[in-house]
Design an enzyme around this catalytic site. Sequence first.
Site, short mmCIF file in Angstrom:
data_model
loop_
_atom_site.label_atom_id
_atom_site.label_comp_id
_atom_site.label_asym_id
_atom_site.label_seq_id
_atom_site.Cartn_x
_atom_site.Cartn_y
_atom_site.Cartn_z
CB THR A 209 -0.86 0.03 1.30
OG1 THR A 209 -1.32 -1.28 1.61
CG2 THR A 209 -2.06 0.94 1.16
NE ARG A 237 -8.09 -8.38 0.15
CZ ARG A 237 -7.08 -7.58 0.45
NH1 ARG A 237 -6.63 -6.73 -0.44
NH2 ARG A 237 -6.53 -7.61 1.66
#
Length: 344
Positions: A209, A237
């Site tokens: 991330t 997801r």
Amino acid sequence: MKKSLLLGLLYGSLMSVSSSALSASMPFAIAIHGGAGTIEKSKFTPAQEQAYRDKLAQAVEAGYKVLEQGGESLDAVTAAIEVLEQSPYFNAGRGAVYTYDGSHELDASIMDGRNRQAGAVSGIKHIESPIKLARLVMEKSVHVMLSGQGAEEFAKEQGISLVENNIFDTKHRYEALLKAKEKLEASKNTNKDYQAAHKALPANYKMGTVGAVALDKQGNLAAGTSTGGMTAKRFGRIGDAPVIGAGTFAENASCAVSATGHGEYFIRYNVASDICARVKYQGKTIAQAGDEVINGVLKPIGGTGGVIIVDTKGNISLPFNTTGMYRASKSNTQATYVGIFSDE
């Protein structure tokens, strides 16, 4: 010139000087991350390591420049994250990982500490800067989170051009997908169960991330997070990055947090808001609160990752429970810091 006018001009001048002096003395700070995981120095050439460090420095400096000039924390967070989204080194934007089907699905969120306004997008495929769209959701819609096709329809209404999904393609991410699918198939043939097979994947396939947190001279906090999600993810997801309270949280009464790690754990344990709650209600420092959650709550149950935190005094904390986390920070009292490994 009349006495009253002279006094008025003098008062105005003094107030201007006082305001400028106060603004100059107010703390401001920014921290960024580019993901946590099994990041080992032996896996880098000197040139590769320097390239990562240079990009982290570029991102934190982009955000710091906004703050130094008196800009808002939201603008600083956006500027820093956009630098990382444009880099193939990190799992967001141009460096996003592949889904199981060989495409890219991106998520992002942003939060304003002044009023807890927030915006998020998930499962988008044709937006070059997910963090920019998340901010538009916050500022231009009545909603907090938009997903998939609907989010992209909103983007077009806001004047954002859609891009081809393959602009996010990178060789090293595709190779990672092939390796992940090999492991999944081998494990699935043994267990006859996709869920068990996915759990058997190494942790690095499950995280990655970018994010930023900032405090501006006006005393306002902001946080943002952007990601390409999990390698070989299926069924649409969604991880913690677009979930307010899990991957992103900011309020002026406590702190601002952006998370990176195995998203399912960060969602279940509401990591970002839990840290801020410990600061707000228990009087913990951000260093104490971050360590308690990352190492005391998550680590014992297998939740790997880290967070970046800044508070209203300009304090910065960067805790993680993995071997490394791409990170950088800077404040009006702290020189630029860039780190990758756990021993620095």
